[in-house]
Motif scaffolding. Sequence first.
Motif, PDB file in Angstrom:
ATOM      1  N   THR A 187       0.831  -1.207   0.000  1.00 40.02           N
ATOM      2  CA  THR A 187       0.000   0.000   0.000  1.00 40.02           C
ATOM      3  C   THR A 187       0.867   1.259   0.000  1.00 40.02           C
ATOM      4  O   THR A 187       0.408   2.332  -0.391  1.00 40.02           O
ATOM      5  N   ARG A 188       2.138   1.098   0.470  1.00 35.56           N
ATOM      6  CA  ARG A 188       3.048   2.240   0.622  1.00 35.56           C
ATOM      7  C   ARG A 188       2.353   3.373   1.370  1.00 35.56           C
ATOM      8  O   ARG A 188       2.465   4.544   1.037  1.00 35.56           O
ATOM      9  N   SER A 189       1.666   2.976   2.417  1.00 36.19           N
ATOM     10  CA  SER A 189       0.857   3.903   3.196  1.00 36.19           C
ATOM     11  C   SER A 189       1.330   3.887   4.648  1.00 36.19           C
ATOM     12  O   SER A 189       1.484   2.812   5.240  1.00 36.19           O
ATOM     13  N   PRO A 190       1.598   5.053   5.242  1.00 37.31           N
ATOM     14  CA  PRO A 190       2.034   5.070   6.647  1.00 37.31           C
ATOM     15  C   PRO A 190       0.922   4.573   7.569  1.00 37.31           C
ATOM     16  O   PRO A 190      -0.207   5.061   7.519  1.00 37.31           O
ATOM     17  N   ARG A 191       1.239   3.595   8.382  1.00 36.70           N
ATOM     18  CA  ARG A 191       0.267   3.000   9.298  1.00 36.70           C
ATOM     19  C   ARG A 191       1.015   2.356  10.446  1.00 36.70           C
ATOM     20  O   ARG A 191       2.227   2.085  10.341  1.00 36.70           O
ATOM     21  N   PRO A 192       0.367   2.096  11.569  1.00 34.30           N
ATOM     22  CA  PRO A 192       1.030   1.386  12.653  1.00 34.30           C
ATOM     23  C   PRO A 192       1.324  -0.059  12.249  1.00 34.30           C
ATOM     24  O   PRO A 192       0.426  -0.771  11.784  1.00 34.30           O
ATOM     25  N   VAL A 193       2.578  -0.480  12.401  1.00 37.62           N
ATOM     26  CA  VAL A 193       2.950  -1.878  12.159  1.00 37.62           C
ATOM     27  C   VAL A 193       3.743  -2.370  13.365  1.00 37.62           C
ATOM     28  O   VAL A 193       4.502  -1.611  13.970  1.00 37.62           O
ATOM     29  N   ALA A 194       3.559  -3.630  13.722  1.00 40.29           N
ATOM     30  CA  ALA A 194       4.191  -4.181  14.925  1.00 40.29           C
ATOM     31  C   ALA A 194       4.973  -5.448  14.600  1.00 40.29           C
ATOM     32  O   ALA A 194       4.567  -6.247  13.752  1.00 40.29           O
ATOM     33  N   ALA A 195       6.096  -5.618  15.288  1.00 36.81           N
ATOM     34  CA  ALA A 195       6.903  -6.827  15.207  1.00 36.81           C
ATOM     35  C   ALA A 195       7.217  -7.275  16.629  1.00 36.81           C
ATOM     36  O   ALA A 195       7.176  -6.472  17.570  1.00 36.81           O
ATOM     37  N   TRP A 196       7.551  -8.553  16.802  1.00 38.01           N
ATOM     38  CA  TRP A 196       7.829  -9.071  18.136  1.00 38.01           C
ATOM     39  C   TRP A 196       9.037  -9.994  18.135  1.00 38.01           C
ATOM     40  O   TRP A 196       9.460 -10.519  17.098  1.00 38.01           O
ATOM     41  N   ALA A 197       9.586 -10.176  19.321  1.00 41.79           N
ATOM     42  CA  ALA A 197      10.669 -11.136  19.547  1.00 41.79           C
ATOM     43  C   ALA A 197      10.595 -11.553  21.010  1.00 41.79           C
ATOM     44  O   ALA A 197       9.909 -10.912  21.815  1.00 41.79           O
ATOM     45  N   GLY A 198      11.286 -12.642  21.361  1.00 46.44           N
ATOM     46  CA  GLY A 198      11.196 -13.112  22.737  1.00 46.44           C
ATOM     47  C   GLY A 198      12.357 -13.980  23.157  1.00 46.44           C
ATOM     48  O   GLY A 198      13.225 -14.361  22.359  1.00 46.44           O
ATOM     49  N   ARG A 199      12.362 -14.287  24.457  1.00 42.29           N
ATOM     50  CA  ARG A 199      13.283 -15.261  25.042  1.00 42.29           C
ATOM     51  C   ARG A 199      12.415 -16.390  25.592  1.00 42.29           C
ATOM     52  O   ARG A 199      11.580 -16.182  26.471  1.00 42.29           O
ATOM     53  N   GLU A 200      12.604 -17.612  25.066  1.00 40.95           N
ATOM     54  CA  GLU A 200      11.841 -18.766  25.519  1.00 40.95           C
ATOM     55  C   GLU A 200      12.759 -19.745  26.233  1.00 40.95           C
ATOM     56  O   GLU A 200      13.874 -20.031  25.769  1.00 40.95           O
ATOM     57  N   THR A 201      12.275 -20.270  27.346  1.00 36.36           N
ATOM     58  CA  THR A 201      13.099 -21.166  28.151  1.00 36.36           C
ATOM     59  C   THR A 201      12.902 -22.631  27.803  1.00 36.36           C
ATOM     60  O   THR A 201      13.683 -23.481  28.223  1.00 36.36           O
ATOM     61  N   GLY A 202      11.869 -22.967  27.030  1.00 39.36           N
ATOM     62  CA  GLY A 202      11.585 -24.357  26.675  1.00 39.36           C
ATOM     63  C   GLY A 202      12.371 -24.823  25.474  1.00 39.36           C
ATOM     64  O   GLY A 202      13.305 -24.161  24.996  1.00 39.36           O
ATOM     65  N   GLU A 203      11.937 -25.972  24.932  1.00 41.74           N
ATOM     66  CA  GLU A 203      12.626 -26.573  23.800  1.00 41.74           C
ATOM     67  C   GLU A 203      12.550 -25.717  22.545  1.00 41.74           C
ATOM     68  O   GLU A 203      13.382 -25.832  21.659  1.00 41.74           O
ATOM     69  N   GLY A 204      11.551 -24.850  22.468  1.00 43.07           N
ATOM     70  CA  GLY A 204      11.408 -24.027  21.280  1.00 43.07           C
ATOM     71  C   GLY A 204      12.362 -22.852  21.232  1.00 43.07           C
ATOM     72  O   GLY A 204      12.513 -22.203  20.196  1.00 43.07           O
ATOM     73  N   GLY A 205      13.026 -22.543  22.336  1.00 35.24           N
ATOM     74  CA  GLY A 205      13.916 -21.395  22.390  1.00 35.24           C
ATOM     75  C   GLY A 205      15.368 -21.772  22.186  1.00 35.24           C
ATOM     76  O   GLY A 205      15.752 -22.941  22.183  1.00 35.24           O
ATOM     77  N   SER A 206      16.202 -20.752  22.015  1.00 37.59           N
ATOM     78  CA  SER A 206      17.636 -20.967  21.841  1.00 37.59           C
ATOM     79  C   SER A 206      18.256 -21.491  23.123  1.00 37.59           C
ATOM     80  O   SER A 206      17.963 -20.997  24.221  1.00 37.59           O
ATOM     81  N   TYR A 207      19.131 -22.468  22.992  1.00 39.15           N
ATOM     82  CA  TYR A 207      19.796 -23.048  24.167  1.00 39.15           C
ATOM     83  C   TYR A 207      20.617 -22.010  24.907  1.00 39.15           C
ATOM     84  O   TYR A 207      20.737 -22.046  26.133  1.00 39.15           O
ATOM     85  N   LEU A 208      21.184 -21.057  24.180  1.00 41.46           N
ATOM     86  CA  LEU A 208      22.042 -20.039  24.785  1.00 41.46           C
ATOM     87  C   LEU A 208      21.255 -18.989  25.555  1.00 41.46           C
ATOM     88  O   LEU A 208      21.849 -18.173  26.268  1.00 41.46           O
ATOM     89  N   CYS A 209      19.933 -18.989  25.417  1.00 45.55           N
ATOM     90  CA  CYS A 209      19.116 -17.934  26.017  1.00 45.55           C
ATOM     91  C   CYS A 209      18.208 -18.434  27.130  1.00 45.55           C
ATOM     92  O   CYS A 209      17.169 -17.816  27.400  1.00 45.55           O
ATOM     93  N   ARG A 210      18.537 -19.526  27.774  1.00 48.53           N
ATOM     94  CA  ARG A 210      17.642 -20.100  28.780  1.00 48.53           C
ATOM     95  C   ARG A 210      17.997 -19.724  30.205  1.00 48.53           C
ATOM     96  O   ARG A 210      17.215 -19.975  31.122  1.00 48.53           O
ATOM     97  N   GLY A 211      19.150 -19.146  30.416  1.00 52.25           N
ATOM     98  CA  GLY A 211      19.572 -18.842  31.772  1.00 52.25           C
ATOM     99  C   GLY A 211      19.059 -17.513  32.272  1.00 52.25           C
ATOM    100  O   GLY A 211      18.574 -16.669  31.517  1.00 52.25           O
ATOM    101  N   ALA A 212      19.146 -17.323  33.600  1.00 52.75           N
ATOM    102  CA  ALA A 212      18.797 -16.044  34.194  1.00 52.75           C
ATOM    103  C   ALA A 212      19.895 -15.030  33.891  1.00 52.75           C
ATOM    104  O   ALA A 212      21.056 -15.383  33.701  1.00 52.75           O
ATOM    105  N   GLY A 213      19.517 -13.757  33.847  1.00 56.16           N
ATOM    106  CA  GLY A 213      20.516 -12.725  33.615  1.00 56.16           C
ATOM    107  C   GLY A 213      19.949 -11.524  32.879  1.00 56.16           C
ATOM    108  O   GLY A 213      18.740 -11.344  32.763  1.00 56.16           O
TER     109      GLY A 213
END
Length: 421
Positions: free
Chosen positions: A107-133
């Motif tokens: 549309t090349r039209s200015p509008r609100p757009v949203a993106a997301w990211a996260g830290r997951e502690t289960g099997e679906g998340g990165s092994y390097l990102c499961r610790g506290a800190g």
Amino acid sequence: MVDAAPEDAADGSYPYAFGADDEEVEGAADTADAASLDPGGTYRSTLPEGAVLSYRLDLDATANAYVSATAVPRPGARVAAADGLRVSVRDAEGHVCSTGTAHFGPTRSPRPVAAWAGRETGEGGSYLCRGAGTYYALVERRGASGAAGASSSPDDWDLELDYVTEPAARGTGESAPGIWNSAAPAPVSGDPVRRSGGAGFAEARALDQGVWKDAVRSGQTLFYKVPVDWGQQFYATAELQGGTGGDAGFLGTALTMSLYNPVRGPVDEAEAGYGGERATAALRPLPPVAHENRYASVDRVGAMRFAGWYYLAVHLGTPVGDRFGAGPYGLTLRIRVSGEARPGPVYTGRSAPSGVFEVGARTRGEAEDGTGNGTDGSGRGAGSRPMKLLAAGGLGTGSLLLLWLGLWTLLSRRRRPARTG
């Protein structure tokens, strides 16, 4: 929160309604200077051209954490199709836990757009990102802004951040969901009921299953929210009225309907062209809401991992106004929520904000009568800031009640007339 009404924007662009209790926060160019975000909080910031902003997250080793960023170009801005933003969550050593992107699209039209990211502690998340800190949410402005010949402008964008934590769950599988009904159901029929959409996530208007009508102008984005419980499937279509007359040609992309999950993570998007006749945008069939959807390899399936409010953002592109007139144009939404609600996962703690992954009687009541307008969709309305401060001070509901009763008793004694004799 922006106070101007949509019709006050003479240039065809429309303001975004930020949450009444959003905190102002400044993104840092270096992680060493990053301001800390509190779980359950919503924040307002600014995203300059070419910027990569950092915000600090202090995480334990059990909860999943999700950060959503909504980019809002200011009125009068120009954007290219490739313009957008990227959000990532990284640990203190720079390892990427996950990343997500969003673009303004054809549309090349200015509008609100949203993106997301996260830290997951289960099997679906990165092994390097499961610790506290200490972790960091990075928000990066992407696209052709400022490039030679680009149609976009280098103006600052406003930014709204939403930070949600999800406790660990017991007894859930760690594999992708099996077969589900992927056939498109028949659109809901019946007489439409008028409900006006809000100007942002914080003002999304509550809807239930049914047929709803509204009006939209070119350049405007309307927000709605629908409660979807565990085990239920969501389906929606948006119809733009025709009958503008004339021979103004055809726009390949005029209407955009975006679906976001309870943490404002993008789920799916549907588009429709417009040539003066009725046009329809329909979401693709989505799986029933299930905790195990997070292990799916398809993004739109993985995003259907929570029960709660699901948001619809309906945008009519600014080129429609240039070609066919600003409107308003009649808009019809057909919402279907199918399947019986079933018990969800057994969480081992509380989410932040509390109740964001629940669909209770109050939630359903808001959807039935449309009173959900004016909250941010997770139980936090304009009065939530004082409650946050009270919670931070260690005052629970019981303590507040005892405090009030004590004060009432003291005042009563002072007002009691003195007895004689």
